[in-house]
Design a protein around this motif. Sequence first.
Motif, PDB file in Angstrom:
ATOM      1  N   GLY A 189       0.812  -1.203   0.000  1.00  0.00           N
ATOM      2  CA  GLY A 189       0.000   0.000   0.000  1.00  0.00           C
ATOM      3  C   GLY A 189       0.845   1.251   0.000  1.00  0.00           C
ATOM      4  N   GLY A 190       0.146   2.364   0.157  1.00  0.00           N
ATOM      5  CA  GLY A 190       0.799   3.661   0.213  1.00  0.00           C
ATOM      6  C   GLY A 190       1.044   4.066   1.653  1.00  0.00           C
ATOM      7  N   CYS A 191       1.271   5.337   1.848  1.00  0.00           N
ATOM      8  CA  CYS A 191       1.643   5.862   3.158  1.00  0.00           C
ATOM      9  C   CYS A 191       0.577   5.590   4.221  1.00  0.00           C
ATOM     10  CB  CYS A 191       1.910   7.361   3.065  1.00  0.00           C
ATOM     11  SG  CYS A 191       2.355   8.123   4.631  1.00  0.00           S
ATOM     12  N   ASP A 192      -0.677   5.874   3.902  1.00  0.00           N
ATOM     13  CA  ASP A 192      -1.736   5.717   4.897  1.00  0.00           C
ATOM     14  C   ASP A 192      -1.920   4.262   5.311  1.00  0.00           C
ATOM     15  OD1 ASP A 192      -2.609   5.141   2.342  1.00  0.00           O
ATOM     16  OD2 ASP A 192      -4.589   6.030   2.577  1.00  0.00           O
ATOM     17  N   ILE A 193      -1.886   3.339   4.363  1.00  0.00           N
ATOM     18  CA  ILE A 193      -2.072   1.918   4.668  1.00  0.00           C
ATOM     19  C   ILE A 193      -0.875   1.375   5.455  1.00  0.00           C
ATOM     20  CG2 ILE A 193      -2.239  -0.385   3.630  1.00  0.00           C
ATOM     21  CD1 ILE A 193      -3.883   0.929   1.383  1.00  0.00           C
ATOM     22  N   VAL A 194       0.340   1.720   5.013  1.00  0.00           N
ATOM     23  CA  VAL A 194       1.551   1.245   5.697  1.00  0.00           C
ATOM     24  C   VAL A 194       1.583   1.777   7.127  1.00  0.00           C
ATOM     25  CG1 VAL A 194       4.075   1.363   5.711  1.00  0.00           C
ATOM     26  CG2 VAL A 194       2.867   0.937   3.566  1.00  0.00           C
ATOM     27  N   THR A 195       1.226   3.041   7.319  1.00  0.00           N
ATOM     28  CA  THR A 195       1.218   3.627   8.661  1.00  0.00           C
ATOM     29  C   THR A 195       0.178   2.941   9.548  1.00  0.00           C
ATOM     30  OG1 THR A 195       1.944   5.745   7.759  1.00  0.00           O
ATOM     31  CG2 THR A 195       0.988   5.782   9.956  1.00  0.00           C
ATOM     32  N   ALA A 196      -0.999   2.692   9.005  1.00  0.00           N
ATOM     33  CA  ALA A 196      -2.055   2.023   9.780  1.00  0.00           C
ATOM     34  C   ALA A 196      -1.637   0.596  10.137  1.00  0.00           C
ATOM     35  CB  ALA A 196      -3.365   2.012   8.993  1.00  0.00           C
ATOM     36  N   GLN A 197      -1.017  -0.098   9.185  1.00  0.00           N
ATOM     37  CA  GLN A 197      -0.553  -1.462   9.462  1.00  0.00           C
ATOM     38  C   GLN A 197       0.559  -1.464  10.511  1.00  0.00           C
ATOM     39  OE1 GLN A 197       0.542  -3.328   5.748  1.00  0.00           O
ATOM     40  NE2 GLN A 197      -1.556  -4.006   5.358  1.00  0.00           N
ATOM     41  N   TYR A 198       1.403  -0.465  10.496  1.00  0.00           N
ATOM     42  CA  TYR A 198       2.469  -0.363  11.498  1.00  0.00           C
ATOM     43  C   TYR A 198       1.861  -0.156  12.880  1.00  0.00           C
ATOM     44  CZ  TYR A 198       6.151   1.751  14.324  1.00  0.00           C
ATOM     45  OH  TYR A 198       7.017   2.053  15.342  1.00  0.00           O
ATOM     46  N   GLN A 199       0.892   0.754  12.966  1.00  0.00           N
ATOM     47  CA  GLN A 199       0.280   1.071  14.255  1.00  0.00           C
ATOM     48  C   GLN A 199      -0.486  -0.116  14.833  1.00  0.00           C
ATOM     49  OE1 GLN A 199      -1.862   4.607  13.125  1.00  0.00           O
ATOM     50  NE2 GLN A 199      -0.134   5.952  13.605  1.00  0.00           N
ATOM     51  N   SER A 200      -1.080  -0.915  13.954  1.00  0.00           N
ATOM     52  CA  SER A 200      -1.843  -2.082  14.433  1.00  0.00           C
ATOM     53  C   SER A 200      -0.960  -3.314  14.644  1.00  0.00           C
ATOM     54  CB  SER A 200      -2.953  -2.421  13.437  1.00  0.00           C
ATOM     55  OG  SER A 200      -2.393  -2.932  12.239  1.00  0.00           O
ATOM     56  N   GLY A 201       0.267  -3.268  14.155  1.00  0.00           N
ATOM     57  CA  GLY A 201       1.172  -4.412  14.296  1.00  0.00           C
ATOM     58  C   GLY A 201       1.129  -5.364  13.113  1.00  0.00           C
ATOM     59  N   GLU A 202       0.221  -5.114  12.159  1.00  0.00           N
ATOM     60  CA  GLU A 202       0.086  -5.995  10.995  1.00  0.00           C
ATOM     61  C   GLU A 202       1.333  -5.991  10.114  1.00  0.00           C
ATOM     62  OE1 GLU A 202      -3.564  -5.680   8.638  1.00  0.00           O
ATOM     63  OE2 GLU A 202      -4.399  -4.515  10.310  1.00  0.00           O
ATOM     64  N   LEU A 203       1.980  -4.841   9.991  1.00  0.00           N
ATOM     65  CA  LEU A 203       3.160  -4.746   9.130  1.00  0.00           C
ATOM     66  C   LEU A 203       4.280  -5.618   9.674  1.00  0.00           C
ATOM     67  CD1 LEU A 203       4.484  -3.479   6.648  1.00  0.00           C
ATOM     68  CD2 LEU A 203       5.234  -1.598   8.102  1.00  0.00           C
ATOM     69  N   LYS A 204       4.505  -5.567  10.970  1.00  0.00           N
ATOM     70  CA  LYS A 204       5.549  -6.386  11.589  1.00  0.00           C
ATOM     71  C   LYS A 204       5.229  -7.869  11.428  1.00  0.00           C
ATOM     72  CE  LYS A 204       8.420  -6.800  15.640  1.00  0.00           C
ATOM     73  NZ  LYS A 204       8.778  -6.261  16.937  1.00  0.00           N
ATOM     74  N   GLU A 205       3.957  -8.241  11.611  1.00  0.00           N
ATOM     75  CA  GLU A 205       3.532  -9.633  11.423  1.00  0.00           C
ATOM     76  C   GLU A 205       3.768 -10.088   9.987  1.00  0.00           C
ATOM     77  OE1 GLU A 205      -0.550 -10.036  12.574  1.00  0.00           O
ATOM     78  OE2 GLU A 205      -0.160  -9.366  14.633  1.00  0.00           O
ATOM     79  N   LEU A 206       3.431  -9.230   9.025  1.00  0.00           N
ATOM     80  CA  LEU A 206       3.624  -9.560   7.613  1.00  0.00           C
ATOM     81  C   LEU A 206       5.104  -9.793   7.313  1.00  0.00           C
ATOM     82  CD1 LEU A 206       2.643  -9.691   4.600  1.00  0.00           C
ATOM     83  CD2 LEU A 206       3.056  -7.233   4.527  1.00  0.00           C
ATOM     84  N   LEU A 207       5.946  -8.912   7.813  1.00  0.00           N
ATOM     85  CA  LEU A 207       7.384  -9.029   7.565  1.00  0.00           C
ATOM     86  C   LEU A 207       7.977 -10.256   8.252  1.00  0.00           C
ATOM     87  CD1 LEU A 207       8.315  -5.259   7.850  1.00  0.00           C
ATOM     88  CD2 LEU A 207       8.311  -6.631   5.763  1.00  0.00           C
ATOM     89  N   GLU A 208       7.481 -10.583   9.445  1.00  0.00           N
ATOM     90  CA  GLU A 208       7.944 -11.790  10.130  1.00  0.00           C
ATOM     91  C   GLU A 208       7.481 -13.039   9.404  1.00  0.00           C
ATOM     92  OE1 GLU A 208       6.423 -11.120  14.067  1.00  0.00           O
ATOM     93  OE2 GLU A 208       8.257 -10.098  14.716  1.00  0.00           O
ATOM     94  N   GLU A 209       6.233 -13.013   8.922  1.00  0.00           N
ATOM     95  CA  GLU A 209       5.673 -14.141   8.174  1.00  0.00           C
ATOM     96  C   GLU A 209       6.479 -14.400   6.898  1.00  0.00           C
ATOM     97  OE1 GLU A 209       1.791 -14.486   5.428  1.00  0.00           O
ATOM     98  OE2 GLU A 209       1.362 -13.989   7.529  1.00  0.00           O
ATOM     99  N   LYS A 210       6.901 -13.338   6.243  1.00  0.00           N
ATOM    100  CA  LYS A 210       7.677 -13.465   5.001  1.00  0.00           C
ATOM    101  C   LYS A 210       9.168 -13.647   5.284  1.00  0.00           C
ATOM    102  CE  LYS A 210       4.194 -12.391   2.198  1.00  0.00           C
ATOM    103  NZ  LYS A 210       3.736 -13.174   1.084  1.00  0.00           N
ATOM    104  N   LYS A 211       9.515 -13.721   6.581  1.00  0.00           N
ATOM    105  CA  LYS A 211      10.910 -13.901   7.020  1.00  0.00           C
ATOM    106  C   LYS A 211      11.830 -12.769   6.571  1.00  0.00           C
ATOM    107  CE  LYS A 211      10.652 -18.964   7.272  1.00  0.00           C
ATOM    108  NZ  LYS A 211       9.405 -19.025   7.846  1.00  0.00           N
ATOM    109  N   MET A 212      11.301 -11.553   6.635  1.00  0.00           N
ATOM    110  CA  MET A 212      12.077 -10.358   6.286  1.00  0.00           C
ATOM    111  C   MET A 212      12.722  -9.735   7.523  1.00  0.00           C
ATOM    112  SD  MET A 212      11.587 -10.196   3.069  1.00  0.00           S
ATOM    113  CE  MET A 212      10.501 -10.967   1.925  1.00  0.00           C
ATOM    114  N   LEU A 213      12.248 -10.133   8.698  1.00  0.00           N
ATOM    115  CA  LEU A 213      12.811  -9.638   9.950  1.00  0.00           C
ATOM    116  C   LEU A 213      13.549 -10.779  10.636  1.00  0.00           C
ATOM    117  CD1 LEU A 213       9.913  -7.544  11.486  1.00  0.00           C
ATOM    118  CD2 LEU A 213      11.989  -6.714  10.423  1.00  0.00           C
ATOM    119  N   GLU A 214      14.613 -10.406  11.330  1.00  0.00           N
ATOM    120  CA  GLU A 214      15.370 -11.442  12.062  1.00  0.00           C
ATOM    121  C   GLU A 214      15.000 -11.428  13.518  1.00  0.00           C
ATOM    122  OE1 GLU A 214      19.495 -10.869  11.258  1.00  0.00           O
ATOM    123  OE2 GLU A 214      19.195 -11.027   9.124  1.00  0.00           O
TER     124      GLU A 214
END
Length: 185
Positions: A160-185
């Motif tokens: 998504g764009g800025c608004d979606i990425v920011t909302a996902q960050y605030q809700s924790g969804e972005l971190k979950e997505l990145l962990e699920e895709k193994k982008m975070l260590e």
Amino acid sequence: LTVGQNLPKLLTGSKKFQALLREDGRTKSEMFALRRTIPRQLCLAVKKNRPQASAARWLSDSHDDFKPKQKKPIDLGDEAAVQELVATHVKEHPVLLYMKGTPSAPQCGFSMQVVRVLHAVGVEFSSINVLEHPEIREGIKKYSEWPTIPQLYVDGEFVGGCDIVTAQYQSGELKELLEEKKMLE
């Protein structure tokens, strides 16, 4: 005394200085008088005796595996080529941000916000400055069917764009997505 005035005294015993005296046929007193040009003279003398490397020589006797490989330039005037280039970018980079400017110098507040979010999450990401290539700027909008920039892609998928990425960050969804895709260590 300045460095220029001390230089002849420092160099009088050197082989390069003695070689210059013999080569130019000058006496020591004449060389001392030219103390400001001695560094230049030494550089010229050293360059004169150094073999010159030719790029053609290195390329001609290199094995094909070691020769530089150049990709054919992409015609950004061709819309299909731009779409193919965008698809390649998205597939090659695990986390990719199309933005205005660079992460170190964003040229847009929305791009800056997404960069801050990605840094806060702690993910490594690649970025492409759409201001440098207007064709890519328009092509990415058609590729994602999203009208604004910045645009974030994770593992080849549009997030998504800025608004979606920011909302996902605030809700924790972005971190979950990145962990699920193994982008975070």
